[in-house]
Design a protein around this motif. Structure first.
Motif, PDB file in Angstrom:
ATOM      1  N   ALA A 320       0.857  -1.184   0.000  1.00  0.00           N
ATOM      2  CA  ALA A 320       0.000   0.000   0.000  1.00  0.00           C
ATOM      3  C   ALA A 320       0.889   1.229   0.000  1.00  0.00           C
ATOM      4  O   ALA A 320       1.956   1.236   0.622  1.00  0.00           O
ATOM      5  N   VAL A 321       0.457   2.264  -0.698  1.00  0.00           N
ATOM      6  CA  VAL A 321       1.180   3.531  -0.699  1.00  0.00           C
ATOM      7  C   VAL A 321       0.821   4.301   0.569  1.00  0.00           C
ATOM      8  O   VAL A 321      -0.351   4.415   0.931  1.00  0.00           O
ATOM      9  N   ALA A 322       1.854   4.822   1.254  1.00  0.00           N
ATOM     10  CA  ALA A 322       1.656   5.514   2.531  1.00  0.00           C
ATOM     11  C   ALA A 322       2.527   6.765   2.555  1.00  0.00           C
ATOM     12  O   ALA A 322       3.700   6.709   2.936  1.00  0.00           O
ATOM     13  N   GLY A 323       1.976   7.890   2.116  1.00  0.00           N
ATOM     14  CA  GLY A 323       2.753   9.119   2.097  1.00  0.00           C
ATOM     15  C   GLY A 323       3.947   8.997   1.175  1.00  0.00           C
ATOM     16  O   GLY A 323       3.825   8.641   0.002  1.00  0.00           O
ATOM     17  N   ARG A 324       5.146   9.269   1.707  1.00  0.00           N
ATOM     18  CA  ARG A 324       6.376   9.187   0.908  1.00  0.00           C
ATOM     19  C   ARG A 324       6.852   7.753   0.720  1.00  0.00           C
ATOM     20  O   ARG A 324       7.860   7.512   0.060  1.00  0.00           O
ATOM     21  N   ALA A 325       6.127   6.805   1.316  1.00  0.00           N
ATOM     22  CA  ALA A 325       6.603   5.420   1.345  1.00  0.00           C
ATOM     23  C   ALA A 325       5.608   4.465   0.697  1.00  0.00           C
ATOM     24  O   ALA A 325       4.446   4.808   0.430  1.00  0.00           O
ATOM     25  N   PHE A 337       8.469   0.037   5.587  1.00  0.00           N
ATOM     26  CA  PHE A 337       8.169   1.219   4.787  1.00  0.00           C
ATOM     27  C   PHE A 337       9.387   1.553   3.939  1.00  0.00           C
ATOM     28  O   PHE A 337      10.479   1.793   4.470  1.00  0.00           O
ATOM     29  N   LEU A 338       9.204   1.564   2.610  1.00  0.00           N
ATOM     30  CA  LEU A 338      10.278   1.814   1.659  1.00  0.00           C
ATOM     31  C   LEU A 338      10.025   3.140   0.944  1.00  0.00           C
ATOM     32  O   LEU A 338       8.872   3.488   0.636  1.00  0.00           O
ATOM     33  N   ALA A 347      11.335   2.916   7.534  1.00  0.00           N
ATOM     34  CA  ALA A 347      10.774   2.662   8.868  1.00  0.00           C
ATOM     35  C   ALA A 347      10.350   1.205   8.953  1.00  0.00           C
ATOM     36  O   ALA A 347      10.162   0.522   7.937  1.00  0.00           O
ATOM     37  N   ARG A 348      10.193   0.752  10.200  1.00  0.00           N
ATOM     38  CA  ARG A 348       9.763  -0.616  10.464  1.00  0.00           C
ATOM     39  C   ARG A 348       8.931  -0.619  11.739  1.00  0.00           C
ATOM     40  O   ARG A 348       9.254   0.092  12.701  1.00  0.00           O
TER      41      ARG A 348
END
Length: 383
Positions: A320-325, A337-338, A347-348
């Motif tokens: 899923a797309v999450a902001g900048r990640a 989070f990539l 992030a993890r």
């Protein structure tokens, strides 16, 4: 015969099996196929759990949360069906008490799930059961609701539409199917007047929601190989519509995009396959491949922008797309989070509950995760 995707992924990678009928994972004598250990990185994104609510128990493929307006709809194998406020995590209603095989699909007015006996059960906006109808066979794909119908895809390769108000069968479409098909993260998509469905033979269908007429059919990939196992080429995840483009990805196959404004003309294809599906931000497609290397493909021409191998063999969820990640879940209950720009680890977060098999749900407030233990969680993302 439908076998969970974990078994096929292991077999395709050359692992030794006790038998296809078993429920456990294959064990590997080859360390190349072991899940990659978690690596050190410098966090560049802040993520935190905003709320968590137990909606039932258990988790499996076929159970994926869905957002309609400001409400998240979800179900669990134990039988729970729930509507949860996206902002607060407050339970708006909960229903159901019989084991389920798939759910939930909703348009905000009607929410549908499917029991282990193939019974399609519909609830109204307050969580009251309004009808139930028998599907042609078992259902392992969440129902899709909209355009006045409730649609299911059965294990005998039928797509069946039931009237949203009455439960009466409106139409039925069937295609020949292969000897083996996956049970993995799969979902149909609803757009105005059309249902988009991926099929186990590597094809996409666009079906008129009023009549059941197949308006277009295209091939994401063709089956290859000498055995039934090698020829598995199911379209996985949810087909994505981005402007005039319709894109799909298949297991052991490829990623293909079509221009629906030009009669479904093939625009591009790349030999990137997946076991779980993909996500998009309107510029790139983000795809965990068959070995869980996360790849970014340019939406215009399919050219690879980056790849991230740090999560190799970690049995990643649909992203899923999450902001900048872009976020993915793994077999140990971690969210990763990539960076959408270059794929670097940002992030993890450990959410627990065992393997994350449900597709992650992107929302305006963060990522909704349905854990393997039946919890529903909102993970917020901030710079």
């Amino acid at each position: 015969m439908r076998i969970p995707v974990r078994l096929f992924r292991a077999a395709i990678l050359g692992l030794m099996a006790a038998g296809l009928s078993g429920c456990g994972l294959f064990s590997s004598p080859d360390a190349r196929f072991d899940p990659a250990p978690l690596t050190d990185y410098t966090p560049t994104l802040s993520v935190a759990t905003r709320w968590s609510v137990s909606i039932g128990s258990g988790g499996d493929y076929g159970f994926e949360p869905q957002l309609v307006g400001d409400t998240v709809y979800a179900a669990t194998p134990s039988g729970a069906v729930a509507a949860v406020d996206l902002s607060s995590g407050a339970l708006r209603w909960r229903a159901g008490d019989e084991p389920l095989q798939a759910g939930a699909g909703s348009d905000g007015r009607t929410t549908a799930v499917v029991t282990r006996q193939g019974m399609v059960v519909a609830y109204d906006a307050q969580g009251k059961e309004i009808w139930r109808s028998q599907a042609a066979s078992a259902v392992n794909v969440p129902p899709t609701v909209g355009n006045g119908i409730v649609v299911v895809r059965t294990t005998d390769y039928r797509i069946q539409a039931f009237d949203e108000s009455t439960g009466k069968l409106r139409w039925n479409v069937q295609r020949p199917g292969p000897a083996l098909a996956l049970r993995t993260s799969i979902r149909m998509a609803m757009v105005p007047n059309l249902l988009i469905a991926g099929m186990p033979n590597g094809r996409l269908l666009a079906v008129d929601t009023a009549s059941g007429t197949v308006r277009w059919e295209g091939s994401v990939s063709a089956s290859r190989g000498a055995s039934d196992l090698e020829r598995i080429s199911d379209v996985v995840g949810e087909p994505l519509t981005i402007g005039p483009l319709l894109c799909g990805v298949s297991y052991q196959g490829r990623t293909s995009c079509f221009d629906v404004s030009q009669g479904g003309r093939a625009v591009w294809g790349q030999d990137v396959a997946s076991a779980t599906g993909m996500a998009t931000d309107g510029q790139r497609l983000y795809i965990p491949d068959m070995r869980d290397v996360v790849r970014a493909l340019d939406l215009k021409d399919g050219q690879e922008q980056w790849q991230q191998p740090a999560l190799l063999n970690r049995r990643l969820s649909a992203p899923a797309v999450a902001g900048r990640a872009v976020a993915v879940g793994d077999y140990q209950g971690y969210l990763h989070f990539l960076s959408r720009v270059d794929g670097s680890l940002m992030a993890r977060l450990q959410v627990g509950g065992g393997p994350i098999t449900s597709a992650l749900l992107a929302t305006p407030r963060g990522v909704v995760v349905q854990t393997g233990s039946g919890n529903l969680m909102l993970v917020g993302v901030s710079d």
